[in-house]
Write an enzyme that holds these catalytic residues in place. Structure first.
Site: not given
Ligand code: SIN
Length: 500
Positions: A304, A171-172, A248-249, A401, A195-196, A270-271, A198
């Site tokens: 992230c 979602w970020n 995600g996580s 985090e 799956k976007p 990508e975690l 929610s």
């Molecule tokens: C992310 O937070 O997963 C992506 C951040 C970014 O693309 O800069």
């Protein structure tokens, strides 16, 4: 609706009605090329007010299975009947439409995610840059000719699509994480089932609508919003799906990797991160503060790659802290669509609770609040932009985090000590450091264990730069010249007896 003020629970209705093209605000799933309204719906919240923004179709297992099946047929046709440059051309048209509708997408994105309108617009352009990038990479899917050890023989390689890809996004970045995954997937000739998130499904639906308007077969991009985790795991287990890509996580990434192993699917993960941000005493402090403001407070600390631990060398710790606090004081929390806002809310209450927990834990163990430190008593999911000093490795924030607007400052004495502290985490996504010494820059860049580094800058994300981590921050690279290969198989073709 004319007089509804920003911040009112009904304001989003006015914002949606005010879109140039309000048909981009879509609550349906997109399966087999059709918009599908499900009986079962789930609520999507507006983080700036904490109220319901809309109700979205909740896909079940049968929907995922139908979407996967339909994507399989569409993919075979797409690969068979398009050239690489045609696929690039389709992506280019999609890019043009995203740019033409950037203002509307930014409003939708800001409403569902909370980030400020200018950040949301920046994200839409960032998202579009992946589409432009892979429109140009599509025709460059070169294979090789390889000298053979056998007489009268040659070895060729072809780059082929992996097939149907299951895409699970966070979602970020409701727009950019979609395009960073699916633009290379399409460029390589794949179909995707998405799956976007929610929390933020509306932006993805708008992007899908524009892809179809650009001429893409709708069955290549199936969109299945859901709150039903069990249904969504079909993407990781269904044998038709040949690859999953997840941002995600780390916990969910590990679970998906285990499920995907059942059918040996390829995976890009990508975690989580725990990025160190190091300021050496020879750094340009103004530059370091500018970098910290960007990579700590971007998206209210919910990326992230956000700096999670700020390590400042003893000799400059006081000066750096004072300069940072001065900048942080100027931030203004508020509704994402209010032009005066510079910091939007967190996405939900858990984000606020986690940030508060990190602050309280650190303070109870001796950290000092230099600024902020509280969740204001206002509607929406806000937390004050916060700076802590005197932070030490036994505090929660050193190992976990925050994903919130909290800048915890640790101090250190030597380069060797800070490299050890920075690497003392199971994560390895991003890192940053500031120094004017080129020798130190090259040395520390080698020693830090992470997939991405910013040296004298807090900005590391761009379509051309490989994005991804090491250690428990995952594997695979997105964007860049490497991103396409994540969605391709290499086939080697040995042609013998050429001298028949
Ligand atoms: C992310 O937070 O997963 C992506 C951040 C970014 O693309 O800069």
């Amino acid at each position: 609706m004319g007089d509804v003020p920003i911040g009112d629970a009904e304001y989003h209705k006015k914002a949606v009605a005010g879109l140039k093209d309000s048909s981009l605000f879509i609550s349906e799933a997109f399966i087999d090329g059709k918009w599908v309204k499900k009986e079962k719906l789930f609520d999507v919240y507006e983080p700036s007010t904490g109220t319901v923004l809309g109700k979205v179709s909740n896909c079940d297992l049968a929907d995922f299975q139908a979407a996967i099946k339909s994507a399989e047929l569409a993919q075979a046709d797409f690969w068979e009947n398009t050239t690489a440059s045609q696929r690039g051309g389709l992506l280019r048209k999609w890019y043009d439409l995203i740019i033409a509708n950037a203002d509307d997408i930014a409003v939708i994105l800001s409403l569902e995610n909370g980030k400020t309108l200018s950040e949301a617009k920046g994200e839409v352009l960032y998202a579009a840059s992946f589409v432009a990038w892979f429109s140009e990479e599509a025709p460059r899917a070169y294979g090789d000719t390889i000298p053979s050890g056998t007489p009268h023989t040659t070895v060729l390689t072809y780059k082929e699509p992996v097939g149907v890809c299951g895409i699970i996004t966070p979602w970020n970045f409701p727009a950019a994480m979609i395009t960073r995954k699916i633009a290379p997937a399409f460029a390589a000739g794949n179909a995707v089932v998405i799956k976007p998130p929610s929390e933020t499904p509306y932006t993805c639906a708008a992007l899908a609508k524009l892809a179809v308007e650009a001429g893409m077969d709708g069955k290549l991009m199936q969109v299945c919003p859901t709150k039903d985790r069990a249904a969504a795991t079909e993407l990781a287990t269904n044998p038709i799906v040949k690859k999953i890509s997840f941002t995600g996580s780390t916990g969910v990434g590990k679970m998906l990797a285990k499920l995907a192993a059942g059918t040996l699917k390829r995976a890009s993960l990508e975690l989580g991160g725990n990025a160190p941000f190091i300021v050496f005493d020879d750094a340009d402090l103004n530059l370091a503060v500018e970098g910290a403001m960007f990579c700590k407070f971007r998206c209210s600390g919910q990326t992230c790659v956000c700096a999670n631990r700020l390590f400042v060398q003893k000799g400059v710790a006081e000066a750096f802290t004072a300069k940072l606090v001065e900048k942080v004081k100027a931030l203004k929390n508020g509704h994402g669509l209010d032009p005066e806002t510079t910091q939007g809310p967190l996405v939900n209450k858990s984000g606020v609770d986690k940030t508060r927990e990190h602050v309280e834990d650190a303070v109870s163990k001796g950290a000092k609040i230099e600024f902020g430190g509280k969740a204001p008593d206002t509607p929406g999911f806000f937390f004050e932009p916060t700076v802590l000093s005197g932070v030490t490795p036994e505090m929660m924030v050193a190992n976990d985090e925050t994903f919130g607007p909290l800048a915890p400052i640790f101090s250190f004495e030597t380069e060797a000590e800070v490299v050890k502290m920075a690497n003392d985490t199971e994560f390895g996504l991003a890192g940053y450091f500031f120094s004017k010494d080129i020798g130190r820059a090259l040395r520390v860049a080698r020693k830090l264990q992470c997939g991405m580094l910013g040296v004298n800058t807090g900005k590391i994300s761009a379509a051309e730069a490989p994005f991804g981590g090491v250690k428990e921050s995952g594997y695979g690279r997105e964007g860049s010249m490497y991103g396409l290969a994540e969605y391709q198989n290499i086939k080697s073709v040995t042609i013998g007896n050429l001298n028949l």
